[in-house]
Design a protein around this motif. Structure first.
Motif, PDB file in Angstrom:
ATOM      1  N   VAL A   1       0.800  -1.229   0.040  1.00 30.58           N
ATOM      2  CA  VAL A   1      -0.035  -0.186  -0.012  1.00 30.58           C
ATOM      3  C   VAL A   1       0.918   1.464   0.001  1.00 30.58           C
ATOM      4  O   VAL A   1       0.275   2.245  -0.263  1.00 30.58           O
ATOM      5  CB  VAL A   1      -0.931  -0.183   1.216  1.00 30.58           C
ATOM      6  CG1 VAL A   1      -1.958  -1.194   1.198  1.00 30.58           C
ATOM      7  CG2 VAL A   1      -0.289  -0.162   2.472  1.00 30.58           C
ATOM      8  N   TRP A   2       2.425   1.099   0.198  1.00 36.74           N
ATOM      9  CA  TRP A   2       3.066   2.345   0.272  1.00 36.74           C
ATOM     10  C   TRP A   2       4.350   1.881  -0.137  1.00 36.74           C
ATOM     11  O   TRP A   2       4.932   0.613   0.166  1.00 36.74           O
ATOM     12  CB  TRP A   2       3.020   3.186   1.394  1.00 36.74           C
ATOM     13  CG  TRP A   2       3.812   4.270   1.533  1.00 36.74           C
ATOM     14  CD1 TRP A   2       3.410   5.614   0.908  1.00 36.74           C
ATOM     15  CD2 TRP A   2       5.016   4.379   1.953  1.00 36.74           C
ATOM     16  NE1 TRP A   2       4.267   6.411   1.226  1.00 36.74           N
ATOM     17  CE2 TRP A   2       5.497   5.814   1.821  1.00 36.74           C
ATOM     18  CE3 TRP A   2       5.930   3.801   2.847  1.00 36.74           C
ATOM     19  CZ2 TRP A   2       6.616   6.338   2.390  1.00 36.74           C
ATOM     20  CZ3 TRP A   2       7.293   4.119   2.964  1.00 36.74           C
ATOM     21  CH2 TRP A   2       7.663   5.544   2.943  1.00 36.74           C
ATOM     22  N   THR A   3       5.001   2.685  -0.561  1.00 32.60           N
ATOM     23  CA  THR A   3       6.468   2.342  -1.338  1.00 32.60           C
ATOM     24  C   THR A   3       7.422   3.536  -1.307  1.00 32.60           C
ATOM     25  O   THR A   3       6.831   4.700  -1.671  1.00 32.60           O
ATOM     26  CB  THR A   3       6.456   1.849  -2.838  1.00 32.60           C
ATOM     27  OG1 THR A   3       5.437   0.931  -2.940  1.00 32.60           O
ATOM     28  CG2 THR A   3       7.885   1.150  -3.000  1.00 32.60           C
ATOM     29  N   ALA A   4       8.600   3.138  -0.469  1.00 31.32           N
ATOM     30  CA  ALA A   4       9.557   4.504  -0.500  1.00 31.32           C
ATOM     31  C   ALA A   4      10.633   4.377  -1.639  1.00 31.32           C
ATOM     32  O   ALA A   4      10.909   3.217  -2.186  1.00 31.32           O
ATOM     33  CB  ALA A   4      10.331   4.338   0.761  1.00 31.32           C
ATOM     34  N   ASN A   5      10.697   5.211  -2.147  1.00 30.34           N
ATOM     35  CA  ASN A   5      11.685   5.427  -3.352  1.00 30.34           C
ATOM     36  C   ASN A   5      11.435   4.575  -4.446  1.00 30.34           C
ATOM     37  O   ASN A   5      12.337   3.547  -4.647  1.00 30.34           O
ATOM     38  CB  ASN A   5      13.444   5.324  -2.890  1.00 30.34           C
ATOM     39  CG  ASN A   5      13.679   6.427  -1.815  1.00 30.34           C
ATOM     40  OD1 ASN A   5      13.210   7.547  -1.885  1.00 30.34           O
ATOM     41  ND2 ASN A   5      14.497   6.083  -0.962  1.00 30.34           N
ATOM     42  N   ARG A   6      10.231   4.411  -4.707  1.00 29.18           N
ATOM     43  CA  ARG A   6       9.647   3.118  -5.565  1.00 29.18           C
ATOM     44  C   ARG A   6      10.368   3.139  -6.975  1.00 29.18           C
ATOM     45  O   ARG A   6      10.492   2.100  -7.358  1.00 29.18           O
ATOM     46  CB  ARG A   6       8.119   3.437  -6.048  1.00 29.18           C
ATOM     47  CG  ARG A   6       7.878   4.865  -6.797  1.00 29.18           C
ATOM     48  CD  ARG A   6       6.412   5.135  -6.622  1.00 29.18           C
ATOM     49  NE  ARG A   6       5.519   3.994  -7.116  1.00 29.18           N
ATOM     50  CZ  ARG A   6       4.258   4.165  -7.284  1.00 29.18           C
ATOM     51  NH1 ARG A   6       3.565   5.272  -7.351  1.00 29.18           N
ATOM     52  NH2 ARG A   6       3.339   3.155  -7.830  1.00 29.18           N
ATOM     53  N   ASP A   7      11.035   4.287  -7.558  1.00 33.21           N
ATOM     54  CA  ASP A   7      11.672   4.270  -8.891  1.00 33.21           C
ATOM     55  C   ASP A   7      13.089   4.018  -8.597  1.00 33.21           C
ATOM     56  O   ASP A   7      13.574   3.915  -9.735  1.00 33.21           O
ATOM     57  CB  ASP A   7      11.460   5.471  -9.536  1.00 33.21           C
ATOM     58  CG  ASP A   7      10.093   5.612  -9.961  1.00 33.21           C
ATOM     59  OD1 ASP A   7       9.330   4.564 -10.202  1.00 33.21           O
ATOM     60  OD2 ASP A   7       9.482   6.651  -9.904  1.00 33.21           O
ATOM     61  N   ASN A   8      13.586   3.686  -7.568  1.00 37.94           N
ATOM     62  CA  ASN A   8      14.987   3.336  -7.533  1.00 37.94           C
ATOM     63  C   ASN A   8      15.171   1.616  -7.714  1.00 37.94           C
ATOM     64  O   ASN A   8      14.295   0.975  -7.753  1.00 37.94           O
ATOM     65  CB  ASN A   8      15.596   3.461  -5.845  1.00 37.94           C
ATOM     66  CG  ASN A   8      15.804   5.050  -5.489  1.00 37.94           C
ATOM     67  OD1 ASN A   8      15.661   6.033  -6.416  1.00 37.94           O
ATOM     68  ND2 ASN A   8      16.219   5.298  -4.337  1.00 37.94           N
TER      69      ASN A   8
END
Length: 691
Positions: free
Chosen positions: A7-14
């Protein structure tokens, strides 16, 4: 893993990390992700307060606290693709879909809580204008009150007035639905609600429940749309959506194949070779028209006129610029490729005609590798001797060829000396200068003003210093210099326009070729944009862009039927067709103007090897990336500009630098777009930038 929902992602494009990566909560209150290689990525921190501790709440909210247990950062303020119970999407906020159900990278759609109170879904790289929207709540409030989307803990999805917390629209459950009374919204501790913009672009509401045996069950409570085919951009350029077992499936338009057969949503590219446009009925030799029923697409036509279906099909076939035509309400609407937001709609579609080439693109032959291992010493010696002999023979041939070429050039040089100024166009009536006059006027060509591909320009003074001039001395080899000399005499000798520098005279003495122009006391455009300590303000840049476009338009109206065969222009500004064996038209000037327009917008050169990042080195490429990401403001960071005119100028520039000359507008169209008389459609990616 199957009973887990992200439901939540940190720095999702890393880039993804290995299982040896770790989280670290530092003494200064930062939460870091440390990769196996030791790289540190910031996940959360506070810029204003010192962080004391962190906690994961039962609501799904990850929170940082100060020493007094006041929260100073929370993941609920930075949603990715989901909001949970008791979470809000505030005015100006957005949800960004994931690229797929298993991949949390940023996807192709976003849901925006707009400042006008409307909750709207768009494709990610759209203009966020009404034609790009594919779903909305149709809630418009223009009285200055802010609104937010709120999902409460019992599963109700509502739009709320931020000032008084009053509900202004209930999205779920639908208050007008006859089945509302049968809906069971469970607010016990075993049920969690989430509203997600899914990877297919549809906004949905889910319940997540654990029963007494701790079995995990996900139920879909509500969906904004019933079909992925209703999502604009679900299928990429030149493809359309069809339903199979309630699943969206992308198919290519006639004459096209998938860019990537394993990722059909990326769109399609043509599988036939384009031939030089013949125009008229001769096009039937190279193209035919494919007909499809019940079609719609989102492009704005460049031509619309009343005619019959048969006339519409024939008109598109005979039109060099037409790639497809929609026959809508007895109007023939012509369109260039690529086509976007294409769909088949039985209830609202129209007949469509698509131009398909008869010459398929031939695939490159496979590389066959036959490796022969030589072990014989005699064979190796023979190979060495043959190679040495071939090398010596090649050198002798090159030397002979070079001597032959040198003789031809010497003969040409002598012919030019004999001819003198013969062959100059009769219509050119300019002052003839001697070389001695111009050498004296420039003080021995002392002060250089600039340098181009054919020679340098020097400052000079005539009439005892009363009249300043700019003297261009052509320094190329004989043939190229002579061609450029004649070209400039014909193109500029008869022109008189306030946005064009005037040609005053020339020198054609023996082999010397010089051109005398009026002196521009304010310097060159390059000096103004790149050399000064201060940049021209935005209004000045708009004026410059308009003046340059009007000057080029004047030239095009003077010799618009001419074509050229020799490469002319400065590296970085010449159109791609100069390097191909095809006729050159005035559209090559449009390409050069597009590069200059982007330079005027950004006050920097098209090629800047000292740019802060690698992607900024080539301005034209960076400009398209910023436009596609809706980040055009990055081109003028720190400046006060009008964002609407900035976006317009960038779009015009991108249209001008399309690789295909037929896709570039005429200079007349460029002037009309810059003046705001005609709208500027969304430009596709110039092919040269995507390679």
């Amino acid at each position: 893993m199957n009973n887990k929902t992200v439901v939540w992602t940190a720095n999702r494009d890393n880039p993804p990390v290995t299982s040896k990566a770790k989280l670290e909560f530092t003494k200064d209150g930062k939460l870091l992700l440390i990769t196996e290689e030791g790289q540190k990525h910031l996940i959360a921190s506070s810029a204003t307060n010192s962080v004391s501790h962190a906690a994961m709440l039962d609501s799904g909210n990850f929170v940082l606290y100060d020493k007094d247990s006041n929260y100073i950062w929370q993941s609920f303020d930075y949603p990715t693709d989901t909001i949970l119970g008791d979470q809000a999407l505030f005015t100006g906020g957005q949800l960004l879909s994931s690229s797929s159900e298993s991949d949390q990278l940023t996807g192709r759609f976003h849901l925006v809580m707009q400042f006008d109170g409307n909750l709207v879904s768009y494709p990610a790289n759209s203009e966020e204008a009404e034609p790009d929207a594919y779903w909305s709540t149709n809630t418009y409030y223009r009285n200055g009150v802010n609104f937010h989307l709120y999902l409460n803990s019992s599963g109700s999805l509502i739009i709320v007035n931020e000032s008084n917390s009053e509900t202004v629209r209930t999205i779920y459950p639908d208050p007008d639905s006859s089945s509302t009374s049968s809906i069971n919204l469970d607010n016990n501790n075993n049920t969690i609600y989430s509203a997600t913009l899914d990877a297919d672009g549809i906004f949905r509401l889910y319940s997540h429940t654990y029963d007494e045996r701790r079995n995990y069950r996900v139920s879909r409570l509500w969906s904004a749309l019933n079909s992925p085919c209703d999502v604009k951009g679900f299928c990429g350029f030149n493809s359309f959506c069809t339903l199979y077992d309630d699943q969206g499936n992308c198919d290519c338009l006639p004459g096209h194949d998938f860019v990537d057969p394993n990722r059909r949503t990326l769109g399609c590219e043509r599988h036939f070779s384009e031939v030089g446009c013949r125009g008229g009925k001769e096009n039937a030799v190279s193209y035919n028209m494919s007909t499809m029923d019940n079609m719609v697409w989102g492009n704005t036509p460049y031509f619309s006129a009343k005619m019959t279906m048969e006339e519409c099909s024939s008109s598109c076939l005979e039109d060099c610029n037409c790639g497809a035509a929609l026959f809508k309400n007895n109007l023939c609407q012509k369109q260039q490729f690529p086509l976007k937001y294409v769909s088949r709609d039985i209830n609202a579609g129209y007949p469509a005609f698509l131009k398909v080439g008869l010459n398929p693109i031939k695939p490159l032959p496979p590389v066959v590798s036959n490796t022969v291992i030589i072990t014989s010493k005699i064979a190796k010696l023979q190979i060495v001797l043959l190679t040495l002999g071939f090398t010596i023979l090649s050198c002798l041939s090159l030397a002979t060829f070079g001597r032959f070429i040198l003789k031809i050039r010497v003969l040409t040089y002598k012919r030019v000396l004999r001819n003198g100024i013969l062959g100059l166009p009769e219509e050119v009536t300019l002052r003839l200068f001697t070389y001695a006059e111009l050498k004296r006027a420039t003080n021995g060509f002392k002060e250089e003003l600039g340098k181009g591909s054919f020679g340098a320009v020097y400052k000079g003074a005539l009439n005892k210093g009363k009249k300043l001039v700019a003297v261009k001395r052509l320094e190329k080899l004989v043939e190229e210099g002579e061609r450029e000399f004649h070209a400039e005499m014909r193109a500029i000798g008869r022109t008189h326009h306030r946005n064009l520098v005037r040609l005053l005279g020339f020198c054609a003495e023996e082999s010397k070729r010089l051109l005398v122009y009026e002196y521009m006391s304010n310097g060159s455009l390059a000096d103004l944009l790149f050399g000064a300590m201060w940049r021209p303000d935005w209004n000045e840049r708009l004026r410059i862009a308009m003046d340059v476009s009007r000057g080029v338009l004047y030239l095009h109206e003077e010799y618009q039927t001419r074509t050229f065969t020799g490469v002319r222009g400065t590296r970085g500004y010449v159109a791609p067709e100069w390097h191909k064996n095809i006729p050159i038209s005035v559209k090559a000037d449009v390409y050069s103007y597009g590069i200059v327009l982007l330079e005027i917008v950004c006050c920097r050169k098209n090629i800047d090897v000292n740019a802060s990042t690698a992607e900024e080195i080539v301005l034209s490429s960076w400009a398209y990336k910023c436009f596609a990401a809706r980040d055009v403001y990055k081109l003028v960071i720190g400046e006060e500009v009008d964002m609407m005119s900035l976006e317009k100028m960038v779009k015009v520039g991108l249209w001008c630098i399309q690789e295909e000359p037929a896709l570039r507008p005429s200079m007349k169209s460029v002037v009309l777009m810059l003046e705001g008389i005609t709208e500027v459609p969304v430009p596709p990616c110039p092919t040269t930038l995507s390679m």
